[in-house]
Design a protein around this motif. Structure first.
Motif, PDB file in Angstrom:
ATOM      1  N   PRO A 152      -1.141  -6.155  -5.257  1.00 34.19           N
ATOM      2  CA  PRO A 152      -2.510  -6.910  -4.776  1.00 34.19           C
ATOM      3  C   PRO A 152      -2.257  -8.420  -5.347  1.00 34.19           C
ATOM      4  CG  PRO A 152      -2.890  -4.966  -6.025  1.00 34.19           C
ATOM      5  CD  PRO A 152      -1.387  -5.180  -6.141  1.00 34.19           C
TER       6      PRO A 152
ATOM      7  N   TYR B 127      -1.098   7.957   4.355  1.00 30.07           N
ATOM      8  CA  TYR B 127      -2.006   6.912   4.359  1.00 30.07           C
ATOM      9  C   TYR B 127      -3.414   7.112   3.848  1.00 30.07           C
ATOM     10  CZ  TYR B 127      -3.372   8.400   8.998  1.00 30.07           C
ATOM     11  OH  TYR B 127      -3.795   9.066  10.126  1.00 30.07           O
TER      12      TYR B 127
ATOM     13  N   LEU C  85      -7.101  -6.018   4.910  1.00 26.32           N
ATOM     14  CA  LEU C  85      -5.952  -5.846   4.017  1.00 26.32           C
ATOM     15  C   LEU C  85      -5.649  -7.315   3.624  1.00 26.32           C
ATOM     16  CD1 LEU C  85      -3.269  -3.514   5.908  1.00 26.32           C
ATOM     17  CD2 LEU C  85      -4.825  -3.102   4.045  1.00 26.32           C
TER      18      LEU C  85
ATOM     19  N   TYR D 292      -4.018  -8.254   0.135  1.00 28.29           N
ATOM     20  CA  TYR D 292      -2.613  -8.217   0.036  1.00 28.29           C
ATOM     21  C   TYR D 292      -2.040  -9.555   0.690  1.00 28.29           C
ATOM     22  CZ  TYR D 292      -3.364  -3.350  -1.246  1.00 28.29           C
ATOM     23  OH  TYR D 292      -3.851  -2.201  -1.976  1.00 28.29           O
TER      24      TYR D 292
ATOM     25  N   ALA E 139       3.055  -2.798  -2.069  1.00 27.92           N
ATOM     26  CA  ALA E 139       1.627  -3.572  -1.931  1.00 27.92           C
ATOM     27  C   ALA E 139       1.072  -3.970  -3.080  1.00 27.92           C
ATOM     28  CB  ALA E 139       0.629  -2.309  -1.318  1.00 27.92           C
TER      29      ALA E 139
ATOM     30  N   LEU F 229       5.235   2.484   2.399  1.00 27.81           N
ATOM     31  CA  LEU F 229       4.378   2.736   1.444  1.00 27.81           C
ATOM     32  C   LEU F 229       3.530   4.227   1.711  1.00 27.81           C
ATOM     33  CD1 LEU F 229       2.519  -0.682   2.487  1.00 27.81           C
ATOM     34  CD2 LEU F 229       3.865  -0.071   0.326  1.00 27.81           C
TER      35      LEU F 229
ATOM     36  N   GLN G 170       2.864   3.996  -5.495  1.00 23.02           N
ATOM     37  CA  GLN G 170       2.663   3.210  -4.073  1.00 23.02           C
ATOM     38  C   GLN G 170       3.968   3.074  -3.129  1.00 23.02           C
ATOM     39  OE1 GLN G 170      -0.448   1.474  -3.035  1.00 23.02           O
ATOM     40  NE2 GLN G 170       0.933   2.074  -1.636  1.00 23.02           N
TER      41      GLN G 170
ATOM     42  N   GLU H 276      -0.447   6.021   0.218  1.00 20.81           N
ATOM     43  CA  GLU H 276      -1.858   5.522   0.283  1.00 20.81           C
ATOM     44  C   GLU H 276      -2.055   4.381  -0.700  1.00 20.81           C
ATOM     45  OE1 GLU H 276      -2.477   9.745  -1.640  1.00 20.81           O
ATOM     46  OE2 GLU H 276      -0.406   8.718  -1.092  1.00 20.81           O
ATOM     47  N   LEU H 277      -2.757   3.475  -0.108  1.00 16.41           N
ATOM     48  CA  LEU H 277      -2.917   2.118  -0.639  1.00 16.41           C
ATOM     49  C   LEU H 277      -4.132   2.346  -1.793  1.00 16.41           C
ATOM     50  CD1 LEU H 277      -3.265  -0.369   2.313  1.00 16.41           C
ATOM     51  CD2 LEU H 277      -1.484   0.096   0.719  1.00 16.41           C
TER      52      LEU H 277
ATOM     53  N   THR I 238       2.931  -7.030   3.090  1.00 20.00           N
ATOM     54  CA  THR I 238       1.993  -5.773   2.930  1.00 20.00           C
ATOM     55  C   THR I 238       1.292  -5.393   4.263  1.00 20.00           C
ATOM     56  OG1 THR I 238       2.052  -5.890   0.556  1.00 20.00           O
ATOM     57  CG2 THR I 238       0.611  -4.371   1.635  1.00 20.00           C
TER      58      THR I 238
ATOM     59  N   TRP J  10       2.359  -2.194   6.444  1.00 18.78           N
ATOM     60  CA  TRP J  10       1.481  -1.175   6.809  1.00 18.78           C
ATOM     61  C   TRP J  10       1.383  -1.050   8.141  1.00 18.78           C
ATOM     62  CZ3 TRP J  10      -2.481   0.743   9.088  1.00 18.78           C
ATOM     63  CH2 TRP J  10      -3.044   2.053   8.697  1.00 18.78           C
TER      64      TRP J  10
END
Length: 552
Positions: free
Chosen positions: A91, A332, A504, A508, A89, A376, A368, A378-379, A512, A516
């Motif tokens: 950014p 998550y 998101l 992202y 993920a 993935l 990540q 937790e963002l 990603t 997710w």
């Protein structure tokens, strides 16, 4: 550790039992209040039977924790470095423009950036980069943004383990320590060093102002002698000697070519090596170990003897905690209380060591992914409340556990401070960059809990069993009620899907967003839809045959 301090700790036990009692009462009352407010208008809670308790999964290795009640909370004076794990993920660069000033305002002093395949490698490493890797110009922007917020950058470059992003490729598979496993590189192969040195050179060149570099070396789950006589260096026999030879070769390369750089390295492989072997390898003159542990009882898990060994060998030490990515590979939502306890545990050790060992800084880890191949966890925007609370703890603020974290709520622009502590306390309704992602995922979490409550419900188990579906034999009134609840969940989930995707997409790349959804949201949607498809079959009969259905 100081035995007198240990005795003092037990003298205060009654006091902290009382505090703990009031704290637990507060949590219970808040949970009851939130449950009533959240569910009183929900169609799901009206099912006419008791809902089976949902047992909360905890760490299988958890144990009774050390009591940290008497720790003197002081501002940790070392560097506070926040880990940015870009192997999952990553950014958009535009998000860093908002994120870096926020991190600085929360008390961070630097960034440990783990690029993995998001770095734009070139020449022999050109195929290593992700198809969505940042450009060199974007890396330059990252440098400038960090400088504007007075944040140091420390690149993290894996140099033995966690090299799946390279070793997964056909052209580099011959460099695997064990041919079947693309995690650890062959530590005595000359071609391995050529790849590692090229990676180091390219990343350092893209970060001309850095003062430190981190060469990884954590979670090396296996070490093997490998390579042919033509392409291998002669090595010693034990796995620890192989490891030390590999890491000192890399450290000496950096020290010779970039003499101004300090070299950090994770310590977990060093813990089982004898002091004599460590001294003989001269690694103490090359690297600064980063002692890492993400549990809630670091003191017990690491033990006091480790610190005694390290202080007699290494002039400088670092520690590493976690603000996310430490309670499950596919979580998550962040378990804030776990990470706060992890930091309280570290503060206890800091308090004990302050007169004996100088700690250069702490790295607040935020994995990540657990490795290149895992899904993935937790963002980052979801975990910013956890990071903010942990940084506040490190700055010496001894907030009462009976009070809401109002100061952090102000920094993150949250309307409901208690909601920062976890979903049991409601939603915090925050306006920090990415706060809408947290809100949407909390709503998804509520839908998932409602679904689990339905399928664990006594009526679902009793009237929508495989037996009922096989013979289209069930009580229509109960079945229709259950299907109505599931249909409502399906509608709400579709709405949340759009909401999460929109939130998101602002931060992202599409890959990603889809990962997710595929990892978390779509499996729930599929489970609900599979049940809904059976509705017409289960309700198709208006009359039923005599029993038994199974004949001799």
């Amino acid at each position: 550790m100081n035995r007198n301090r240990q005795k003092g700790k037990f003298k205060l036990l009654d006091k902290y039992k009382a505090i703990t009692f009031f704290w637990l009462c507060s949590i219970i009352l808040c949970s009851i209040w939130y449950g009533f407010v959240t569910h009183k208008n929900s169609t799901y809670y009206k099912i006419e039977s008791e809902i089976a308790d949902e047992n909360r999964i905890t760490d299988a290795n958890s144990k009774e924790n050390t009591d940290y009640g008497d720790v003197e909370v002081n501002n940790f004076m070392g560097l506070k470095i926040v880990h940015l794990d870009l192997k999952g993920a990553p950014p958009k660069i535009s998000y860093f423009k908002q994120l870096f000033p926020l991190l600085a305002s929360l008390g961070a002093t630097g960034l440990l950036i783990e690029y993995e395949d998001m770095f734009p490698y070139y020449k022999t490493l050109a195929n290593v980069s992700s198809l969505e890797a940042y450009s060199l110009k974007e890396i330059e922007t990252v440098n400038k943004l960090a400088q504007l917020s007075n944040l140091l950058i420390i690149p993290l470059i894996p140099t033995i383990g966690h090299l799946g992003f390279i070793l997964k490729l056909e052209e580099f598979k011959s460099l695997r320590a064990i041919p079947e496993y693309p995690h650890v590189i062959c530590p005595n192969n000359k071609k391995s060093f050529a790849i590692i040195f090229a990676m180091i050179d390219q990343i350092i060149k893209a970060h001309p102002r850095i003062q430190m570099i981190h060469i990884g070396a954590n979670e090396v789950h296996y070490i093997a002698q490998c390579g042919t006589e033509d392409d291998s260096y002669p090595i010693k026999n034990t796995k620890y000697q192989i490891f030390l030879t590999h890491m000192t070769t890399i450290a000496r390369y950096i020290r010779k070519k970039y003499s101004n750089l300090r070299i950090l390295m994770y310590d977990d492989q060093l813990r089982n090596i004898s002091p004599d072997e460590l001294k003989l390898s001269e690694i103490s003159s090359l690297v600064e170990p980063v002692v890492w542990k993400y549990s809630t009882d670091v003191y017990t898990d690491l033990g006091p003897s480790l610190w005694h060994m390290y202080k007699n060998i290494f002039p400088k030490l670092w520690i590493s905690s976690a603000f996310k990515g430490a309670t499950g590979s596919n979580k998550y939502l962040t378990e804030v209380t776990h990470h706060l306890e992890n930091h309280r545990s570290w503060l206890y050790i800091i308090s004990e060591l302050k007169e004996k060992t100088k700690l250069e800084g702490i790295i607040l880890t935020g994995r990540q992914r657990y490795d290149h191949f895992s899904v993935l966890c937790e963002l980052l925007p979801v975990s910013l409340p956890s990071l903010a609370l942990c940084l506040r703890l490190l700055q010496g603020y001894d907030d009462s556990p009976l009070s809401p974290p109002t100061e952090v709520a102000k920094l993150l622009e949250c309307e409901q401070p208690y909601g920062l502590l976890g979903p049991a306390f409601g939603t915090p309704r925050c306006s920090y960059p990415g706060g809408d992602i947290l809100e949407s995922i909390l709503r998804f979490h509520q839908i998932q809990q409602d679904f689990e409550n339905i399928i664990q419900n006594d009526r679902y188990k009793g009237w929508m069993n495989d037996y009922n579906f096989k013979f289209s034999f069930s009580n229509p009134r109960i079945v229709e009620t259950l299907f109505n609840h599931l249909q409502r969940l399906s509608f709400d989930l579709t709405e949340v899907d759009e909401e999460i995707s929109h939130a998101l997409e602002k931060i992202y790349y599409n890959s990603t967003v889809e990962e997710w959804r595929t990892s978390f949201l779509l499996p729930l949607a599929n489970r609900i839809n599979e049940i809904l498809k059976k509705k017409s079959h289960l309700l198709s009969s208006t009359h039923w045959p005599r029993k038994p259905f199974y004949h001799r």
